[in-house]
Design an enzyme around this catalytic site. Structure first.
Site, PDB file in Angstrom:
ATOM      1  N   CYS A   1       0.869  -1.157   0.060  1.00  0.00           N
ATOM      2  CA  CYS A   1       0.018   0.136  -0.178  1.00  0.00           C
ATOM      3  C   CYS A   1       0.724   1.310  -0.037  1.00  0.00           C
ATOM      4  O   CYS A   1       0.142   2.384  -0.121  1.00  0.00           O
ATOM      5  CB  CYS A   1      -0.751  -0.048   1.159  1.00  0.00           C
ATOM      6  SG  CYS A   1      -1.984  -1.335   1.068  1.00  0.00           S
TER       7      CYS A   1
ATOM      8  N   HIS B   1      -3.570   6.983   1.977  1.00  0.00           N
ATOM      9  CA  HIS B   1      -3.784   5.755   1.486  1.00  0.00           C
ATOM     10  C   HIS B   1      -5.411   5.352   2.013  1.00  0.00           C
ATOM     11  O   HIS B   1      -5.315   5.657   3.142  1.00  0.00           O
ATOM     12  CB  HIS B   1      -2.989   4.750   2.054  1.00  0.00           C
ATOM     13  CG  HIS B   1      -3.351   3.251   1.588  1.00  0.00           C
ATOM     14  ND1 HIS B   1      -3.830   2.767   0.490  1.00  0.00           N
ATOM     15  CD2 HIS B   1      -3.440   2.269   2.575  1.00  0.00           C
ATOM     16  CE1 HIS B   1      -3.870   1.383   0.596  1.00  0.00           C
ATOM     17  NE2 HIS B   1      -3.807   0.991   1.836  1.00  0.00           N
TER      18      HIS B   1
ATOM     19  N   ASN C   1     -10.208  -0.492  -1.181  1.00  0.00           N
ATOM     20  CA  ASN C   1      -8.588  -0.550  -0.851  1.00  0.00           C
ATOM     21  C   ASN C   1      -8.146  -1.006  -2.163  1.00  0.00           C
ATOM     22  O   ASN C   1      -8.061  -2.043  -2.402  1.00  0.00           O
ATOM     23  CB  ASN C   1      -8.272  -1.243   0.408  1.00  0.00           C
ATOM     24  CG  ASN C   1      -6.610  -1.033   0.342  1.00  0.00           C
ATOM     25  OD1 ASN C   1      -5.994  -0.682  -0.292  1.00  0.00           O
ATOM     26  ND2 ASN C   1      -5.894  -1.560   1.479  1.00  0.00           N
TER      27      ASN C   1
END
Ligand code: UT7
Length: 332
Positions: free
Chosen positions: A116, A257, A287
């Site tokens: 990520c 993020h 995500n």
């Protein structure tokens, strides 16, 4: 003192595969509920790639849109850096596949794996090649097809992710006050056991046993990652601002993020910035791992939330653990 890099982002684009999967759709497949997913994560829906559509396809679409919007030819690109944890295959690199798909015949490129935080790692790396004078136009792409590694018997993990890609163009920065001002990255490998995919690498090559043990899927200790993410994102934000003589009041926008809305709100509370200064799109995309930050910038540009000269903080924590914060003056 910061670490100014004479490079700036001059364009951003993204691509989401068209198929939208809502929480209600997931209820049909997983022992979960729309209510749980919304209140525990902030996610309402996400996009899924169809079978046969891989990270190189999404990344190439994002890159094509970016080149078209910038009015430049693929021939002008000197380097392609791709962040992904779901490469089409272990090799060749997804960057090579994208280079071929978009016809960037003068570019070299490589993949980078930082989960990520991957897009921010790739941004920092790509920017160095511009700052050094080696390249004038660098494509940095974050692309993941997370659905290729989801275990639908693991309800705490499978509901979180979606597929998507984003791309930015990096070019030399003219003035001292524009573009990338600073970056912070670190790694805490002791956290590797909390978020990982054990199968398919050199440690556990694919075998009937790795398949039976569901080792080709994401495994996550959610609560551990959650706590680490809130703490480190807040610490990194303060660190990068302080060493540049700035405070959170100077920020026009934070693009974090998108792992969990509660992580974002926890970070923002500690930083003392209100909702209007924080880009949130996890409700629509989930995500997307390496895709979240460029997709966030794309949305911010579309929503006219970024103006030339704005102070912007990009921030992420991911598997590894890896972390990244990039501070910049928006350049267009
Ligand atoms: O981008 C990569 C980094 N990843 C992250 O940053 C993710 C970080 N972690 C998280 O976002 C959260 O930890 C999760 C969303 C993964 C989980 O949320 P949580 O609040 O930590 O839930 P939990 O795992 O502690 O589970 C709480 C309860 C459990 O039930 P019991 O034992 O209390 O009865 C779970 O079984 O919620 C249950 N649960 C679910 N219920 C319905 C877990 N997943 C689900 C689900 N639907 N999908």
């Amino acid at each position: 003192m910061g670490r100014r890099i004479a490079a700036k982002i001059t364009g951003v684009a993204g691509y989401l595969p068209p198929r939208v999967v809502t929480n209600l759709d997931l209820e049909k497949r997983v022992d979960t509920s729309d209510e749980w997913i919304r209140t525990r994560t902030g996610i309402r829906e996400r996009h899924y790639a169809d079978p046969g559509v891989a990270s190189s396809h999404l990344g190439a679409e994002a890159a094509r849109k970016l080149l078209a919007a910038q009015g430049i030819s693929a021939d002008d690109i000197g380097l392609i850096v791709v962040a992904t944890v779901t490469p089409d295959m272990l090799f060749p690199a997804t960057a090579c596949l994208i280079q071929d798909r978009i016809g960037a015949k003068n570019a070299w490129g490589f993949d980078l794996s930082a989960a990520c935080s991957g897009f921010l790692y790739a941004l920092t790396v790509g920017a160095q090649f511009v700052a050094s004078g080696a390249h004038k136009k660098v494509l940095v792409i974050g692309s993941d097809v997370m659905t290729s590694i989801l275990d639908y018997t693991d309800r705490a993990t499978c509901v979180l992710f979606g597929d998507g890609a984003g791309a930015v163009l990096i070019e030399p920065a003219a003035a001292d006050s524009e573009g990338i001002l600073d970056f912070v990255h670190d790694v805490d490998g002791s956290g590797g056991c909390n978020l990982y995919m054990p199968g398919g690498g050199s440690l556990h090559p694919a075998s009937q046993q790795t398949i039976d043990n569901r080792m080709h899927f994401v495994h996550q200790e959610g609560a551990q990652v959650f706590k680490y993410a809130v703490r480190r994102m807040s610490e990194l934000a303060v660190e990068i601002l302080e060493r540049n003589g700035l405070t959170s009041k100077d920020l026009a926008l934070v693009v974090p993020h998108q792992a969990n809305l509660r992580i974002i709100r926890g970070m923002q509370e500690r930083l003392g910035v209100d909702d209007s200064k924080v880009l949130v799109n996890i409700d629509r995309y989930g995500n997307t791992t390496a895709g979240t930050i460029p997709l966030g910038m794309m949305d911010a540009v579309e929503q006219k939330r970024l103006r030339k000269g704005d102070l912007v903080l990009l921030i992420a924590v991911g598997a590894g653990y890896t972390t990244g914060a990039v501070l910049m003056r928006w350049a267009y």
